[in-house]
Design an enzyme around this catalytic site. Structure first.
Site, short mmCIF file in Angstrom:
data_model
loop_
_atom_site.label_atom_id
_atom_site.label_comp_id
_atom_site.label_asym_id
_atom_site.label_seq_id
_atom_site.Cartn_x
_atom_site.Cartn_y
_atom_site.Cartn_z
N GLU A 46 14.64 -0.85 -0.92
CA GLU A 46 13.47 -1.31 -1.66
C GLU A 46 13.80 -1.74 -3.17
O GLU A 46 14.78 -0.98 -3.63
CB GLU A 46 12.43 -0.05 -1.60
CG GLU A 46 11.09 -0.31 -2.56
CD GLU A 46 10.01 0.87 -2.60
OE1 GLU A 46 10.46 1.90 -1.99
OE2 GLU A 46 8.92 0.71 -2.84
N ASN A 371 3.36 0.63 5.09
CA ASN A 371 4.46 1.51 4.84
C ASN A 371 3.91 3.07 5.02
O ASN A 371 4.32 3.57 6.02
CB ASN A 371 4.86 1.25 3.56
CG ASN A 371 5.86 2.21 2.95
OD1 ASN A 371 6.63 2.66 3.48
ND2 ASN A 371 5.31 2.91 1.67
N GLU A 372 3.39 3.49 4.06
CA GLU A 372 3.25 5.02 4.21
C GLU A 372 1.60 5.25 4.24
O GLU A 372 1.00 5.79 3.25
CB GLU A 372 3.56 5.48 2.88
CG GLU A 372 4.00 7.26 2.74
CD GLU A 372 4.78 7.56 1.61
OE1 GLU A 372 4.53 7.37 0.31
OE2 GLU A 372 5.93 8.16 1.94
O1 AHR Z 1 11.25 5.82 -1.34
C1 AHR Z 1 10.51 6.12 -2.63
C2 AHR Z 1 8.91 6.01 -2.20
O2 AHR Z 1 8.76 7.20 -1.57
C3 AHR Z 1 8.69 4.75 -1.15
O3 AHR Z 1 8.56 3.84 -1.90
C4 AHR Z 1 7.56 5.49 -0.54
O4 AHR Z 1 7.33 4.93 0.67
C5 AHR Z 1 7.58 7.02 -0.69
O5 AHR Z 1 6.35 7.41 -0.99
#
Ligand code: AHR
Length: 654
Positions: A46, A371-372
């Site tokens: 990232e 993603n999350e």
């Molecule tokens: O890894 C850091 C962050 O943690 C990521 O961007 C996210 O997906 C998670 O909350």
């Protein structure tokens, strides 16, 4: 990966015929179980902590195109007392409409006048290496020269070059600089010499030596650290960066390909995410975009695992939703990405790939939808992606989100829903204290064997607490992760892939800690967690071997963890043994079903204290030590040092 040979460890861990050891580890080498996914152990990339700009992307100048909201951020005006001149930021008749700002430098010629760039917390240069400068320049009036000067942190000129003969149209000018000294905090200045006016844009400085020496490429030492791990996949581009704090700021892959000047600069969400770690100069140039990402995967033999926005902004921020009746734009982006990666060079997006230099496909087989994410809004968006992909791209495995926690209501709901949606892979995330990872090494033993499989897509032990800036990448965290990974490995039928997160951090510009690899402008530090990840990936094996642990004292069972795999091509039986406690552990190992033993190796990571870390100045305090390991009998004794992770490769002949 550096592996030291050590006689003392060899003695400490010496294999001897079975004597009076306590616990017994039995490995059924004749009953190989689940096949391990070749892509089992991967990495999570990232652009956080200056991971891309200021990190993997080797550009040395920050804000090269003057596109930050403060167009001169990263630059300072150089105007000695005798100088008379003017600097202005303009947008009329720009070099690149997508990046419209440029600077006009007007000088009366009384002294050198211009501006200088600070790089990403300093420009790291090495004596003996070459650095390629380039800039787009348009002459406006007069016949001035442009002096390009590399200054050391102490103000000494490390090298310089003069450019001249400018025309009244934008043109690219280049020069190569050879610094007289190594300096982690150099600066680059462009100064007008003589009377006149120039327009200047896209000012760039790259090391000539990049990964595979590609011009404008990636930082060689950082890619080497990745290549040395042999990751099975690279998850990209994140992370929350996929989502954006609002949808307008989401990551859009189409804005990251093609000529650099067409890639619009975007504010990085980690610029402002943490009040306790503000990073006002953090923007995404997308110089490391989706083409470079696919190329990186190909270079190091990792499978691509892109994660795309699913019509939801970060639920920790605005949680903005794309209305369902407009979701097709997002789905089309995903379909187009498959074509960009895999389509023929005559297809619309395949042609874009071919034009960038890669006519053949990149063989993408997986795609993350969001993603999350969590909640009903995610489920309905995922369901739409899934319906379309089942018809148009059944060959692509979709990865579904399960929220930020490995066990809360959002997670339980996600799993229920994903079962009924018949999802392929569920992306579990876990940031927790080391004890959690030790206590959950058996988490997947009881998972259902049918239905979606698991992608442990983000995990890392946190020495203090999640998002605490005090977290350290110490040995305790690495051992807890290793213990947990023995559980992932034992359950490789359910857990198909896993990646530690985040991957990179710049020691001077990070937002999140811990991270797998730390860098400054010239150096790379591999953490204990990196060495654990690397040892798992390099000793992946092909089949899980059943392991039984007997006669282990309860206290020992809370710190000793074991898994085993078979490497079919070499015939090696591989054992991973973690001792996460302060006392050594004597184990009797029994390889059931083995007749002939051949030469093998033992690799150990250990330190006297669980709090031990690697740093820029002491990068090898915790690093693997390898020795020969050749027991004469299929029953042998091994002593695991306190605070250690051991990988035994026992050679066998059929
Ligand atoms: O890894 C850091 C962050 O943690 C990521 O961007 C996210 O997906 C998670 O909350």
């Amino acid at each position: 990966m550096k592996i030291r040979q050590s006689l003392s460890l060899l003695l400490l861990l010496m294999a001897s015929p079975l004597a009076n050891a306590g616990a017994v580890v039995s490995v059924r080498t004749d009953q190989p179980g689940a096949r391990i996914n070749p892509a089992m152990w991967g990495v999570f990339f990232e652009d956080i902590n200056f991971g891309a700009d200021g990190g993997l992307y080797a550009e040395l100048l920050k804000n090269r195109g003057f596109e930050f909201p403060e167009p001169l951020m990263g630059w300072i005006k150089i105007s000695p007392s005798l100088a008379k001149g003017e600097l202005s930021v303009r947008t009329d008749a720009p070099f690149a409409p997508a990046n419209p700002h440029y600077v006009r430098i007007m000088s009366e010629g009384t002294a050198p006048f211009g501006l200088s760039n600070e790089g990403f917390r300093g420009i790291g240069v090495r004596q003996g290496e070459a650095y390629n400068f380039s800039a787009e320049i348009r002459g406006v009036s007069g016949t001035p020269k442009l002096s390009v000067r590399l200054y050391g942190g102490d103000g000494a000129v490390l090298d310089s070059a003069d450019l001249q003969n400018f025309t009244d149209t934008w043109q690219k000018y280049t020069a190569t600089l050879h610094p007289a000294d190594t300096d982690p905090k150099a600066r680059l200045a462009v100064l007008l010499i003589g009377k006149g006016t120039l327009d200047v844009d896209f000012v760039s400085l790259f090391p000539e030596h990049t990964w595979k020496d590609r011009p404008g490429g990636l930082r060689a030492d950082m890619v080497q650290a990745l290549a040395d791990m042999h990751p099975g996949f690279i998850r990209f581009p994140g992370g929350c960066i996929v989502e954006g704090s609002v949808l307008a700021r989401r990551y859009q892959w189409k804005n990251t390909i093609g000529p650099l000047e067409d890639r619009k600069v975007l504010i990085n969400r980690w610029n402002y995410e943490f009040v306790h770690r503000p990073t006002p100069d953090y923007f995404q140039s997308f110089g490391l975009g989706f083409y470079e990402y696919f190329q990186l995967c190909e270079d190091i033999g990792a499978q691509p695992l892109p994660i795309l926005n699913c019509g939801m902004a970060c639920q920790f921020n605005s949680g903005e939703l794309c209305p369902m009746d407009q979701l097709d734009v997002y789905i089309q982006d995903a379909l187009d990405l498959v074509e960009f990666a895999n389509g023929s060079a005559t297809s619309e997006w395949g042609a874009r790939r071919a034009a960038m230099g890669h006519p053949g496909p990149f063989h993408m087989t997986m795609l993350g939808v969001g993603n999350e994410q969590w909640g009903p809004q995610y489920m309905e968006r995922y369901a739409r992606f899934s319906e379309v992909f089942r018809v148009k791209h059944p060959e692509i495995t979709l990865v579904a989100a399960a929220g930020p926690s490995p066990s809360d209501q959002r997670f339980i709901y996600a799993w229920q829903q994903m079962r009924s949606l018949k999802a392929d892979l569920i992306d579990e995330h876990c940031y927790a204290e080391p004890r959690w990872f030790l206590d959950h090494a058996n988490r997947y033993d009881s998972y259902e064997r049918s239905g979606p499989r698991v992608f442990m897509g983000e995990y890392a032990a946190q020495s203090v607490a999640t998002v605490s800036p005090k977290n350290r990448n110490n040995l305790e965290c690495a051992l807890a992760e290793a213990a947990f990974m023995t559980g992932l490995e034992r359950n490789a039928d359910v857990v198909r892939m896993a990646s530690y997160a985040p991957l990179f951090a710049n020691t001077e510009a990070w937002q999140w800690t811990p991270d797998l690899i730390w860098v400054d402008s010239l150096r790379v530090v591999l953490t204990p967690s990196y060495h654990v990840q690397s040892l798992f990936a390099r000793n992946r094996g092909d089949r899980v071997l059943p392991v039984a642990l007997d006669s282990m004292a309860p206290e020992e069972a809370r710190r000793v963890y074991v898994s085993s795999v078979l490497d079919e091509s070499s015939g090696a039986v591989i054992l991973k043994l973690v001792n996460a406690g302060p006392r050594e552990s004597a184990l009797s190992v029994q390889l059931d079903g083995i007749r002939h033993l051949t030469k093998g190796t033992m690799t150990v990571i250990r330190a006297d204290s669980l709090g031990e870390v690697n740093s820029l100045d002491y990068p090898d305090r915790v690093s693997p030590t390898q020795s020969d390991f050749s027991p004469t009998d299929a029953k042998f004794e091994v002593t695991l040092p306190a605070n250690s992770f051991t990988v035994l490769r026992v050679g066998t002949a059929k």
